[in-house]
Design an enzyme around this catalytic site. Structure first.
Site, mmCIF file in Angstrom:
data_model
loop_
_atom_site.group_PDB
_atom_site.id
_atom_site.type_symbol
_atom_site.label_atom_id
_atom_site.label_comp_id
_atom_site.label_asym_id
_atom_site.label_seq_id
_atom_site.Cartn_x
_atom_site.Cartn_y
_atom_site.Cartn_z
ATOM 1 N N ARG A 140 0.839 -1.204 0.000
ATOM 2 C CA ARG A 140 0.000 0.000 0.000
ATOM 3 C C ARG A 140 0.866 1.242 0.000
ATOM 4 O O ARG A 140 1.755 1.392 0.820
ATOM 5 C CB ARG A 140 -0.926 0.027 1.211
ATOM 6 C CG ARG A 140 -1.655 1.373 1.279
ATOM 7 C CD ARG A 140 -2.989 1.322 1.849
ATOM 8 N NE ARG A 140 -3.636 2.614 1.713
ATOM 9 C CZ ARG A 140 -4.633 2.999 2.452
ATOM 10 N NH1 ARG A 140 -5.106 2.204 3.367
ATOM 11 N NH2 ARG A 140 -5.177 4.171 2.270
ATOM 12 N N ARG A 197 -6.162 1.565 -3.817
ATOM 13 C CA ARG A 197 -5.227 0.935 -2.873
ATOM 14 C C ARG A 197 -5.273 -0.581 -2.996
ATOM 15 O O ARG A 197 -6.322 -1.149 -3.278
ATOM 16 C CB ARG A 197 -5.518 1.369 -1.448
ATOM 17 C CG ARG A 197 -6.923 1.035 -1.006
ATOM 18 C CD ARG A 197 -7.388 1.961 0.063
ATOM 19 N NE ARG A 197 -7.989 3.112 -0.564
ATOM 20 C CZ ARG A 197 -8.985 3.812 -0.067
ATOM 21 N NH1 ARG A 197 -9.474 3.519 1.092
ATOM 22 N NH2 ARG A 197 -9.491 4.828 -0.694
#
Length: 158
Positions: A82, A91
């Site tokens: 991430r 994400r």
């Protein structure tokens, strides 16, 4: 031991595999996954020009403190690649503490219950699946009642 509810979300890469890997990494001697909701595909909310998400909520039991849990989840997010490219943007994985027992706390790095959960069907749908009569420690409304107020958002069970 405290019961905690954690939201998982992913909209980059193999979304289902990202959720599975996150659940696998969350499981540990001091953080035990008790139950998991179904997986839901959901439209992005705040930044709409991005891929759809897969979302899920898990119920865990832990003897960690809230900030320790936050650090653990952030470490898992970083380990899974991430990168915070933009606020509310795409994400690989997003792990949010929704509820932590009956704790109510507000700190710069962590707010419990999650401050925006009441307006997010992608959180309330899977959370209501696991704990429909669980009451929000601040408002005292059940998850089922909160869900009824956000039914205008697109969420599909996978």
């Amino acid at each position: 031991m405290k019961f905690v509810y954690i939201a998982l979300g992913s909209n980059l890469g193999d979304r289902a595999e990202n959720l599975r890997l996150a659940r696998e990494q969350i499981e540990s001697p001091d953080l035990h996954v008790l139950r998991e909701s179904s997986i839901y595909e959901t439209a992005p909310r705040d930044v709409e020009d991005q891929p759809w998400f897969l979302n899920q909520v898990i119920e865990c039991e832990t003897d960690l403190f809230p900030r320790q849990l936050l650090m653990r989840l952030q470490k898992i997010e970083r380990g899974m690649g991430r990168k915070r490219r933009m606020a509310k943007g795409p994400r690989e994985i997003d792990l949010d503490i929704l509820l932590f027992g009956n704790v109510v706390m507000k700190a710069p790095e962590l707010e419990i219950p999650h401050p925006r959960m009441a307006e997010r069907r992608f959180v309330l749908e899977p959370l209501s699946e696991l704990a429909p009569e669980k009451k929000h420690p601040g408002t005292r409304r059940t998850m089922r009642e909160m869900l009824a107020a956000v039914l205008n958002q697109t969420v599909r069970k996978v």
